[in-house]
Design an enzyme around this catalytic site. Structure first.
Site, PDB file in Angstrom:
ATOM      1  N   ASN A 155      -0.035   3.938   8.480  1.00 52.62           N
ATOM      2  CA  ASN A 155      -1.150   4.749   8.014  1.00 52.62           C
ATOM      3  C   ASN A 155      -1.201   4.636   6.503  1.00 52.62           C
ATOM      4  OD1 ASN A 155      -2.095   6.249  10.542  1.00 52.62           O
ATOM      5  ND2 ASN A 155       0.149   6.502  10.571  1.00 52.62           N
ATOM      6  N   GLU A 156      -2.058   3.745   6.055  1.00 55.39           N
ATOM      7  CA  GLU A 156      -2.158   3.452   4.630  1.00 55.39           C
ATOM      8  C   GLU A 156      -2.902   4.584   3.917  1.00 55.39           C
ATOM      9  OE1 GLU A 156      -0.301   1.221   3.724  1.00 55.39           O
ATOM     10  OE2 GLU A 156      -0.666  -0.774   4.536  1.00 55.39           O
ATOM     11  N   PRO A 157      -2.802   4.654   2.592  1.00 64.81           N
ATOM     12  CA  PRO A 157      -3.524   5.695   1.852  1.00 64.81           C
ATOM     13  C   PRO A 157      -4.990   5.770   2.286  1.00 64.81           C
ATOM     14  CG  PRO A 157      -2.093   4.505   0.370  1.00 64.81           C
ATOM     15  CD  PRO A 157      -1.993   3.815   1.703  1.00 64.81           C
ATOM     16  N   SER A 159      -5.835   7.229   5.144  1.00 70.97           N
ATOM     17  CA  SER A 159      -5.861   7.480   6.592  1.00 70.97           C
ATOM     18  C   SER A 159      -6.130   8.960   6.830  1.00 70.97           C
ATOM     19  CB  SER A 159      -4.512   7.139   7.231  1.00 70.97           C
ATOM     20  OG  SER A 159      -4.239   5.779   7.099  1.00 70.97           O
ATOM     21  N   THR A 174       1.380  -3.563   1.017  1.00 71.42           N
ATOM     22  CA  THR A 174       2.263  -3.519   2.194  1.00 71.42           C
ATOM     23  C   THR A 174       2.580  -4.942   2.648  1.00 71.42           C
ATOM     24  OG1 THR A 174       1.318  -1.434   2.883  1.00 71.42           O
ATOM     25  CG2 THR A 174       2.419  -2.714   4.594  1.00 71.42           C
TER      26      THR A 174
END
Ligand code: F6R
Length: 632
Positions: A155-157, A159, A174
């Site tokens: 869950n990347e920034p 999300s 990532t």
């Protein structure tokens, strides 16, 4: 304890191993509790470098203490998309390699998102994944790592708080971070299937683990505002979440970084230096210009109360910084300067530079290395590992072509080398992606790096007998995952140390590199020195150990105990020394998250240190290399 700044309970273990043990024991207790109730224990699991130690501890508990996983059901957080299930880098392979193959879990109880499905079926598949978790009774304990950008799972920034299991695009940072597991960024999948934030928040209990260089993002997640831009900060809203981190990962928590803000601290000289340096940098004011008001307005009134006059404190810190600067890393001969970072006698000194890879010496302390030689010390270098995995295949055929041509040119029988070249060419042309090199190819790659290291050491001014190659065995796995430090590594290092009996040692002090080669190399030197001391080797008492940082970062300015300035000419000379490592120029395999070349990084970093010193009110040099002394 929740410190006033910390909105999530944080448990700090001394080392990653201690932290892993602590979490493993907690998991074991839960598994056994559920067993005694005749229930299944549902675990949410993570991959990445962080939980490797945890899985090793669980395997140990299974093998040595009979911990059974028969009642355990697992759900992995994520999987790359697309990736073949059996690929070395798939999380399916990772989990089997580190845990499942070594315990008695039932294969049907293992759930890992499938990274092989066609895109059309993914939505439906993700919904099913959520349903399977619910059917299993929900996750009892979710284990998490954390990305440097704050991601949990993938869950990347950005999300959403309400996100569920789904297909996501990986952030470039990532992919770069995970490129270490692939041969280069281009091979890292662009997408992944991940449990969502809401899936994670539904777990009954959450433990997030973080080691080493994660201190900044840990502090932001635990102390900062809750924001989807830092997904881990959302864990502040979970009713039973704990962070288990090691000491290094705790370094940016206010209670350690600025303890004077977190309710009082003991004003040791080091603490005063840190507080004053930070304030000076924050206000962009040289130290000697700080006023009592500046102290009071920046949480340091306590220091003024204890020490009295602000100008006296300014002077004290100014002198500490000034005295750390020296052009004489081996000590200045024939003078007595008590505040000098190194002793003036004996002179000359026997100095030993440990270099984890064949180029760390020149990249991280090239200027100091050259000064030591120029100032007449007996300088030796010991290359700890062969560095053979960081050479591209093209180099092998290029150098073998040279070897064959050389023999041919001087009428030496080249049949054998031609044969080896032929075999190497055919091996390399049929080599599969991610396949480890054969022993021969690895040996050739090691030789290439050895020749580069020798050329650089000669350029610095060393004679051949001052250049040593330790080829530590822990490194020689042929893959990125290395073995832990072993007895043989220590034996080789102790032998080297005993033969030279150095009065000064330099090594790469990358303490916050829990799984990296540098940390293992450092541990090997530390352990060797401890053993030599315990064995009563007399010379050890008079040997000082200085730590430089490897290619990736620099010491905090307030930690530096010896700063070696460099002239503009020395900067250029160092650059040419780095250039000699041709196999490490341009795109090297396993580049990591920084795409600049090593010489560029070194120059920016050394200039950065000099600039910070200047900002604090010291003389402005072109560049500086920095060291911290290890006291054992
Ligand atoms: C892995 C995962 C990721 C990692 C994170 C940290 O399943 O979901 O969130 O936990 O990227 O990775 P490492 O531990 O390699 O630093």
């Amino acid at each position: 304890m929740i410190d006033s700044f910390e909105k999530i309970p944080v448990r700090i273990a001394k080392t990653p191993k201690d932290g892993a043990r602590l979490v493993a024991l907690e998991m074991a207790t839960l598994i056994k509790e559920k067993q005694s109730l005749g229930q299944q224990c549902v675990l949410g699991l993570a991959t990445g470098s962080t939980p490797i130690g945890l899985y090793a501890e669980l395997v140990k508990l299974h093998k040595e203490e009979g911990l059974s996983f028969k009642n355990v059901v697992t759900f992995n957080l994520d999987e790359y998309y697309t990736i073949e299930r059996d690929a070395f880098q798939s999380y399916w392979s990772f989990m089997h390699r580190h845990l499942f193959n070594h315990v008695d879990i039932l294969p049907e109880n293992i759930n890992i998102p499938n990274g092989e499905l066609p895109k059309e079926g993914i939505k439906q598949y993700c919904r099913q994944y959520e349903e399977t978790i619910e059917k299993a009774g929900g996750i009892d304990l979710q284990i998490l790592g954390i990305g440097n950008n704050g991601h949990i799972g993938f869950n990347e920034p950005g999300s959403s708080l309400f996100s569920i299991t789904r297909l996501v695009t990986l952030e470039n940072s990532t992919r770069i971070a995970n490129a270490r597991d692939f041969q280069g960024i281009s091979q890292v999948p662009r997408m992944a299937i991940t449990m969502g934030i809401s899936t994670i928040l539904k777990a009954k209990k959450v433990i997030l683990m973080a080691w080493g260089n994660k201190s900044a993002i840990v502090a932001e997640s635990v102390e900062g505002i809750v924001t989807e831009q830092v997904p881990a900060s959302i864990l502040q809203q979970h009713h039973d979440c704990t962070f288990v981190i090691d000491e290094l990962a705790s370094g940016d928590l206010t209670r350690f970084k600025s303890p004077w803000l977190a309710g009082g601290c003991e004003w040791t000289n080091q603490m005063i230096k840190r507080a004053v340096v930070n304030t000076s940098l924050k206000l962009n004011k040289p130290i000697l210009s700080l006023t009592t008001n500046d102290y009071n307005e920046n949480g340091l009134s306590d220091l003024i109360v204890e020490k009295g006059d602000s100008y006296e404190i300014n002077l004290q810190v100014y002198y500490m910084l000034r005295d750390s600067i020296t052009g004489w890393p081996g000590g200045k001969p024939n003078v007595h300067i008590p505040a000098h970072p190194e002793r003036s006698s004996p002179y000359p000194k026997r100095c030993l530079v440990f270099s984890p890879h064949p180029d760390d010496d020149i990249i991280s302390m090239g200027g100091t290395f050259m000064r030591l030689v120029e100032q007449g010390h007996d300088v030796h270098v010991a290359y700890q590992t062969s560095g053979n995995i960081a050479v591209t295949d093209e180099f092998v055929t290029r150098f073998m072509d040279f070897a064959v041509g050389f023999e041919h040119m001087f009428d030496i029988d080249s049949n054998k080398s031609q044969q080896i070249l032929k075999e190497a060419k055919s091996y390399l042309s049929s080599k599969k992606l991610h396949q480890a090199d054969s022993a021969d190819i690895r040996a050739i790659k090691g030789l290439i790096r050895r020749c580069e290291a020798k050329a650089t050491a000669r350029y610095v001014g060393l004679k051949d007998e001052q250049i040593h190659f330790l080829n530590l065995p822990f490194y020689e796995t042929g893959t990125i995952e290395k073995n832990p430090m072993g007895e043989k590594d220590i034996e080789i290092t102790m032998k080297m140390l005993r033969a030279l009996k150095p009065q000064q040692i330099y090594c790469a002090g990358d303490l916050a590199d829990p799984h990296g080669t540098h940390k293992v190399c450092l541990d090997i030197v530390f352990e060797s020195m401890r053993r030599l001391k315990a064995a009563g080797d007399d010379w050890v008492k008079d040997c000082w150990v200085w730590l430089y940082k490897g290619a990736w970062q620099e010491w905090d300015i307030d930690e530096i105990e010896m700063a070696i300035p460099m002239s503009p000419d020395q900067v250029v000379k160092k650059r040419f020394g780095i250039f000699i490592h041709q196999s490490q120029k341009d795109a090297v395999p396993f580049q990591g998250s920084d795409t600049r070349e090593f010489w560029q990084r070194a120059e920016v970093r050394n200039a950065g240190t000099a600039n910070l010193y200047a900002q604090l009110g010291m003389t402005k040099y072109a560049a500086m290399e920095a060291f911290v002394r290890w006291k054992y």
